[in-house]
Design a protein around this motif. Sequence first.
Motif, PDB file in Angstrom:
ATOM      1  N   ALA A   4       0.821  -1.207   0.000  1.00 20.40           N
ATOM      2  CA  ALA A   4       0.000   0.000   0.000  1.00 20.40           C
ATOM      3  C   ALA A   4       0.857   1.260   0.000  1.00 20.40           C
ATOM      4  O   ALA A   4       0.328   2.358   0.035  1.00 20.40           O
ATOM      5  N   ILE A  14      -8.064   6.994   7.147  1.00 21.71           N
ATOM      6  CA  ILE A  14      -8.750   5.721   7.239  1.00 21.71           C
ATOM      7  C   ILE A  14     -10.221   5.974   6.959  1.00 21.71           C
ATOM      8  O   ILE A  14     -10.820   6.876   7.542  1.00 21.71           O
ATOM      9  N   ARG A  15     -10.801   5.191   6.027  1.00 21.88           N
ATOM     10  CA  ARG A  15     -12.210   5.338   5.670  1.00 21.88           C
ATOM     11  C   ARG A  15     -12.969   4.053   5.989  1.00 21.88           C
ATOM     12  O   ARG A  15     -12.502   2.963   5.676  1.00 21.88           O
ATOM     13  N   SER A  16     -14.124   4.220   6.590  1.00 17.05           N
ATOM     14  CA  SER A  16     -14.961   3.067   6.915  1.00 17.05           C
ATOM     15  C   SER A  16     -15.915   2.767   5.768  1.00 17.05           C
ATOM     16  O   SER A  16     -16.064   3.564   4.840  1.00 17.05           O
ATOM     17  N   HIS A  17     -16.585   1.628   5.862  1.00 21.81           N
ATOM     18  CA  HIS A  17     -17.562   1.249   4.837  1.00 21.81           C
ATOM     19  C   HIS A  17     -18.749   2.206   4.803  1.00 21.81           C
ATOM     20  O   HIS A  17     -19.417   2.328   3.789  1.00 21.81           O
ATOM     21  N   LYS A  21     -14.452   9.115   7.823  1.00 21.57           N
ATOM     22  CA  LYS A  21     -12.998   9.087   7.667  1.00 21.57           C
ATOM     23  C   LYS A  21     -12.324   9.801   8.818  1.00 21.57           C
ATOM     24  O   LYS A  21     -12.917  10.695   9.447  1.00 21.57           O
ATOM     25  N   GLY A  56     -13.752  -4.195   7.679  1.00 23.19           N
ATOM     26  CA  GLY A  56     -12.762  -3.719   6.737  1.00 23.19           C
ATOM     27  C   GLY A  56     -12.743  -2.202   6.666  1.00 23.19           C
ATOM     28  O   GLY A  56     -13.782  -1.553   6.826  1.00 23.19           O
ATOM     29  N   VAL A  57     -11.567  -1.632   6.451  1.00 21.27           N
ATOM     30  CA  VAL A  57     -11.414  -0.196   6.251  1.00 21.27           C
ATOM     31  C   VAL A  57     -10.449   0.031   5.099  1.00 21.27           C
ATOM     32  O   VAL A  57      -9.706  -0.872   4.724  1.00 21.27           O
ATOM     33  N   LEU A  58     -10.464   1.232   4.548  1.00 22.19           N
ATOM     34  CA  LEU A  58      -9.508   1.629   3.518  1.00 22.19           C
ATOM     35  C   LEU A  58      -8.522   2.601   4.134  1.00 22.19           C
ATOM     36  O   LEU A  58      -8.910   3.459   4.933  1.00 22.19           O
ATOM     37  N   ALA A  59      -7.266   2.494   3.763  1.00 30.06           N
ATOM     38  CA  ALA A  59      -6.247   3.404   4.279  1.00 30.06           C
ATOM     39  C   ALA A  59      -5.395   3.902   3.125  1.00 30.06           C
ATOM     40  O   ALA A  59      -4.985   3.123   2.259  1.00 30.06           O
ATOM     41  N   GLU A  60      -5.154   5.225   3.094  1.00 29.64           N
ATOM     42  CA  GLU A  60      -4.277   5.799   2.074  1.00 29.64           C
ATOM     43  C   GLU A  60      -3.487   6.950   2.675  1.00 29.64           C
ATOM     44  O   GLU A  60      -3.948   7.635   3.587  1.00 29.64           O
TER      45      GLU A  60
END
Length: 73
Positions: A4, A14-17, A21, A56-60
């Motif tokens: 990543a 970090i973004r949740s479903h 964020k 699950g979360v998204l991270a960038e």
Amino acid sequence: MAEANIRIDDIIEIRSHSGRKAPAKVASPFTEDKGTGAIRLDRYLREALTVSLQDGVLAETIVAKTARPLVLT
């Protein structure tokens, strides 16, 4: 973290479903977490994002701006 392109001390979003964020600073992973793809969040981040364990979360990586001084009265 390598796939990543996230490194220790980076500032990430970090973004949740649900679309919430929150920013976070990346710390060194626990030995047992290395290479698993797991992200550990403290309870305050989990509450802010409204996520539970195993969600699950998204991270960038993001570029954080310096905050201006703030006085609470």
